[in-house]
Motif scaffolding. Structure first.
Motif, PDB file in Angstrom:
ATOM      1  N   PHE A 208       7.064  -3.438 -10.774  1.00 49.58           N
ATOM      2  CA  PHE A 208       7.828  -2.445 -10.021  1.00 49.58           C
ATOM      3  C   PHE A 208       7.491  -1.016 -10.465  1.00 49.58           C
ATOM      4  N   ARG A 209       6.269  -0.641 -10.144  1.00 49.07           N
ATOM      5  CA  ARG A 209       5.777   0.696 -10.483  1.00 49.07           C
ATOM      6  C   ARG A 209       4.715   1.088  -9.448  1.00 49.07           C
ATOM      7  N   GLY A 210       4.402   2.361  -9.441  1.00 48.83           N
ATOM      8  CA  GLY A 210       3.357   2.817  -8.525  1.00 48.83           C
ATOM      9  C   GLY A 210       2.045   2.978  -9.265  1.00 48.83           C
TER      10      GLY A 210
ATOM     11  N   VAL B 195       7.764   4.165  -8.497  1.00 44.88           N
ATOM     12  CA  VAL B 195       7.660   3.807  -7.081  1.00 44.88           C
ATOM     13  C   VAL B 195       8.095   5.040  -6.270  1.00 44.88           C
ATOM     14  N   PRO B 196       7.276   5.484  -5.309  1.00 42.54           N
ATOM     15  CA  PRO B 196       7.669   6.672  -4.535  1.00 42.54           C
ATOM     16  C   PRO B 196       9.059   6.471  -3.918  1.00 42.54           C
ATOM     17  N   SER B 197       9.882   7.516  -3.971  1.00 47.14           N
ATOM     18  CA  SER B 197      11.280   7.325  -3.535  1.00 47.14           C
ATOM     19  C   SER B 197      11.365   6.930  -2.065  1.00 47.14           C
ATOM     20  N   SER B 198      10.402   7.410  -1.270  1.00 50.99           N
ATOM     21  CA  SER B 198      10.439   7.058   0.158  1.00 50.99           C
ATOM     22  C   SER B 198      10.173   5.567   0.385  1.00 50.99           C
ATOM     23  N   MET B 199       9.620   4.896  -0.641  1.00 51.11           N
ATOM     24  CA  MET B 199       9.282   3.475  -0.460  1.00 51.11           C
ATOM     25  C   MET B 199      10.219   2.551  -1.226  1.00 51.11           C
ATOM     26  N   GLU B 200      11.215   3.140  -1.891  1.00 51.53           N
ATOM     27  CA  GLU B 200      12.011   2.331  -2.811  1.00 51.53           C
ATOM     28  C   GLU B 200      12.695   1.135  -2.133  1.00 51.53           C
ATOM     29  N   ASP B 201      13.312   1.394  -0.973  1.00 49.52           N
ATOM     30  CA  ASP B 201      14.037   0.297  -0.299  1.00 49.52           C
ATOM     31  C   ASP B 201      13.072  -0.804   0.138  1.00 49.52           C
ATOM     32  N   GLU B 202      11.969  -0.356   0.725  1.00 44.33           N
ATOM     33  CA  GLU B 202      10.974  -1.314   1.204  1.00 44.33           C
ATOM     34  C   GLU B 202      10.415  -2.140   0.037  1.00 44.33           C
ATOM     35  N   ALA B 203      10.159  -1.451  -1.084  1.00 43.20           N
ATOM     36  CA  ALA B 203       9.581  -2.135  -2.245  1.00 43.20           C
ATOM     37  C   ALA B 203      10.582  -3.110  -2.864  1.00 43.20           C
ATOM     38  N   LYS B 204      11.849  -2.710  -2.895  1.00 46.24           N
ATOM     39  CA  LYS B 204      12.878  -3.634  -3.439  1.00 46.24           C
ATOM     40  C   LYS B 204      12.961  -4.883  -2.573  1.00 46.24           C
ATOM     41  N   ALA B 205      12.952  -4.683  -1.266  1.00 43.73           N
ATOM     42  CA  ALA B 205      13.026  -5.838  -0.355  1.00 43.73           C
ATOM     43  C   ALA B 205      11.804  -6.732  -0.533  1.00 43.73           C
TER      44      ALA B 205
ATOM     45  N   PRO C 187       0.829  -1.214   0.000  1.00 44.94           N
ATOM     46  CA  PRO C 187       0.000   0.000   0.000  1.00 44.94           C
ATOM     47  C   PRO C 187       0.859   1.257   0.000  1.00 44.94           C
ATOM     48  N   ILE C 188       0.406   2.271  -0.730  1.00 45.30           N
ATOM     49  CA  ILE C 188       1.034   3.590  -0.647  1.00 45.30           C
ATOM     50  C   ILE C 188       0.167   4.415   0.297  1.00 45.30           C
ATOM     51  N   GLY C 189       0.721   4.767   1.438  1.00 45.18           N
ATOM     52  CA  GLY C 189      -0.050   5.486   2.450  1.00 45.18           C
ATOM     53  C   GLY C 189      -1.002   4.538   3.157  1.00 45.18           C
ATOM     54  N   ILE C 190      -1.667   5.046   4.147  1.00 43.52           N
ATOM     55  CA  ILE C 190      -2.568   4.203   4.929  1.00 43.52           C
ATOM     56  C   ILE C 190      -3.691   5.078   5.481  1.00 43.52           C
ATOM     57  N   GLU C 191      -4.801   4.439   5.824  1.00 41.69           N
ATOM     58  CA  GLU C 191      -5.956   5.153   6.370  1.00 41.69           C
ATOM     59  C   GLU C 191      -6.319   6.332   5.446  1.00 41.69           C
ATOM     60  N   ASP C 192      -6.493   7.509   6.017  1.00 43.90           N
ATOM     61  CA  ASP C 192      -6.885   8.670   5.211  1.00 43.90           C
ATOM     62  C   ASP C 192      -5.941   8.971   4.064  1.00 43.90           C
ATOM     63  N   SER C 193      -4.679   8.646   4.251  1.00 45.56           N
ATOM     64  CA  SER C 193      -3.705   8.989   3.212  1.00 45.56           C
ATOM     65  C   SER C 193      -3.391   7.796   2.299  1.00 45.56           C
ATOM     66  N   PHE C 194      -4.252   6.778   2.287  1.00 47.29           N
ATOM     67  CA  PHE C 194      -4.062   5.659   1.348  1.00 47.29           C
ATOM     68  C   PHE C 194      -4.394   6.153  -0.067  1.00 47.29           C
ATOM     69  N   THR C 195      -3.378   6.176  -0.926  1.00 48.40           N
ATOM     70  CA  THR C 195      -3.604   6.771  -2.249  1.00 48.40           C
ATOM     71  C   THR C 195      -3.329   5.813  -3.409  1.00 48.40           C
ATOM     72  N   GLY C 196      -2.900   4.610  -3.103  1.00 47.58           N
ATOM     73  CA  GLY C 196      -2.619   3.696  -4.202  1.00 47.58           C
ATOM     74  C   GLY C 196      -1.745   2.555  -3.743  1.00 47.58           C
ATOM     75  N   MET C 197      -1.033   1.957  -4.675  1.00 43.19           N
ATOM     76  CA  MET C 197      -0.242   0.793  -4.319  1.00 43.19           C
ATOM     77  C   MET C 197       0.994   0.684  -5.201  1.00 43.19           C
ATOM     78  N   VAL C 198       2.016   0.049  -4.635  1.00 42.47           N
ATOM     79  CA  VAL C 198       3.180  -0.303  -5.451  1.00 42.47           C
ATOM     80  C   VAL C 198       2.898  -1.681  -6.031  1.00 42.47           C
ATOM     81  N   ASP C 199       3.001  -1.781  -7.327  1.00 49.69           N
ATOM     82  CA  ASP C 199       2.841  -3.052  -8.023  1.00 49.69           C
ATOM     83  C   ASP C 199       4.233  -3.686  -8.079  1.00 49.69           C
ATOM     84  N   LEU C 200       4.434  -4.728  -7.264  1.00 56.50           N
ATOM     85  CA  LEU C 200       5.773  -5.315  -7.146  1.00 56.50           C
ATOM     86  C   LEU C 200       6.155  -6.132  -8.380  1.00 56.50           C
ATOM     87  N   VAL C 201       5.158  -6.607  -9.118  1.00 53.33           N
ATOM     88  CA  VAL C 201       5.453  -7.415 -10.304  1.00 53.33           C
ATOM     89  C   VAL C 201       6.119  -6.539 -11.360  1.00 53.33           C
TER      90      VAL C 201
END
Ligand code: GDP
Length: 409
Positions: A180-182, A198-208, A164-178
């Motif tokens: 590798f895009r937002g 992929v949002p830069s703040s999530m890049e490490d998490e998404a790569k992992a 998920p990109i963001g959560i609760e009120d700020s949930f705005t989308g998702m990273v597609d890991l297949v």
């Protein structure tokens, strides 16, 4: 004559704990698929109203035992699975006609006792599943917790293919890991999702997370294993192939997220249904009994096999009267033909063949293997009866579904 490529059919159920969002998710599926679909043939009933008008009037809901939606080139048949906890014959029968299911979970409630019951039913009938973690916009939403619940409480092997990109009120989308895009949504109105990096703040998490996904797939895909061991890039295409094989082979459950209520993630869910759940040809033949010899008979999803179909639900439609919902397993049914009911040794003439959409009925000339259609005018056919070719009789009532084989197609 329409000949449908069977690979483009998905026969699915939507299963959920009460309140997880099954109704909302189904409505949104019908909305997104119905918006673009133009029927080619004659129809009746509400066909003069346009879709949006219809939706405003009464909301789009499934009122039928099976509803066909069109997504891209694909026909997705949603079979209504009764949500009761008890193991009624009806639940069992509808499980039999599904080739796959979407399990909807609430991102806050996670895996609850009732989800376990439905999950066990799907296990019993070897139904491949994708999991949709809904309500990501709600306070307390926790994607990882649901993934953990699927593993620990349901004993399955969940593979998150999104974050998920963001959560609760700020949930705005998702990273597609297949890929590798937002996927970002501009608002809560179901505006077309935008593909973004992929949002830069999530890049490490998404790569992992992508590495973790690839590591699981490497367990049973040799090509991925050797790329993984060499530390090489694994393409989206390879990942998709392995996800599909693993899902159809009941080894894994791809997990995605969204908020049906806020119109987020439903299109991605439809893509996942098409990409990872099996088509009728991906599954092994069904096994029935020849009523004359009592020998086992198999019927593959093929037009070359004799016609065989199962009547799985009878409903009374306000416009057309008694309708027999039928899954065709092999061969084809032609309008105007006479079929043999191997369960009661009777014959019935099939005067019309209907494909049911959310708010429309479509007349067909034929129904081919893999399809789900409604037959009006049959008088003596009951739920659970087998309709077939008289010279090749078979009774499917005690349908046995062999373990699926992993298909890499
Ligand atoms: P069902 O019992 O599984 O069919 O659940 P429903 O679709 O009826 O949803 C139950 C309640 O949750 C309704 O009030 C919905 O409006 C609400 N709901 C469904 N999906 C979402 C979602 O994604 N986010 C939020 N916040 N509420 C949702």
């Amino acid at each position: 004559m329409q000949t449908l490529d069977m690979k483009r059919i998905r026969n699915i159920g939507i299963a959920a704990h009460i309140d997880a969002g099954k109704t909302t998710t189904t409505e949104r599926i019908l909305f997104y698929t119905g918006k673009n679909y133009k029927m080619g043939e004659t129809h009746e009933g509400a066909a003069t109203m346009d879709w949006m008008e219809q939706e405003r009037e009464r909301g789009i809901t499934i009122t039928s035992a099976a509803t066909t939606c069109v997504w891209g080139d694909n026909f997705i048949n949603i079979i209504d699975t009764p949500g009761h906890v008890d193991f009624t014959v009806e639940v069992e029968r509808s499980m039999r006609v599904l080739d796959g299911a979407v399990a909807v979970f609430c991102a806050v409630g996670g895996v609850e006792p009732q989800s376990e019951t439905v999950w066990r039913q799907a296990d019993k009938y070897h139904v491949p599943r994708v999991a949709f973690v809904n309500k990501m916009d709600r306070i307390g939403a926790d994607f990882d917790n649901v993934v953990r619940g699927i593993k620990e409480k349901l004993g399955a092997r969940p593979v998150p293919i999104q974050l998920p990109i963001g959560i609760e009120d700020s949930f705005t989308g998702m990273v597609d890991l297949v890929e590798f895009r937002g996927i970002q949504y501009a608002d809560d109105l179901g505006t077309d999702p935008h593909v973004v990096p992929v949002p830069s703040s999530m890049e490490d998490e998404a790569k992992a997370a992508r590495d973790a996904m690839v590591e699981i797939l490497a367990d049973y895909d040799e090509e991925i294993m050797s790329l993984y061991l060499d530390g090489q890039e694994v393409s989206a295409e390879l990942v998709k192939r392995a996800l599909r094989a693993g899902t159809v082979g009941l080894k894994i459950v791809p997990v995605i997220c969204g908020s049906a209520f806020k119109n987020k993630g439903v299109q991605m869910l439809l893509n996942a249904v098409v990409d990872y759940l099996p088509s009728p040809v991906d599954l092994p033949p069904v096994v029935g009994t020849n009523p004359d010899t009592m020998e086992d008979v198999t019927r593959a999803s093929s037009l070359a096999e004799p016609f065989t179909a199962l009547a799985f639900k009878i409903m009374v439609d306000p416009f057309v009267g008694r309708l027999v919902f039928t899954r065709v397993y092999s061969g084809k049914l032609t309008k105007g033909s006479t079929v043999f009911n191997a369960t009661n040794n009777g014959r019935e003439r099939v005067g019309r063949i209907l494909r049911m959409h959310a708010n429309k009925r479509e007349e067909l000339e034929e129904a081919e293997a893999g399809m789900i259609v409604a037959l009006p005018g049959l008088k003596a056919t009951r739920t659970g009866d087998t309709l077939c070719d008289e010279s090749n009789p078979v009774v499917l009532e005690n349908l046995v579904f062999p373990e699926p084989v992993i298909s890499l197609s």
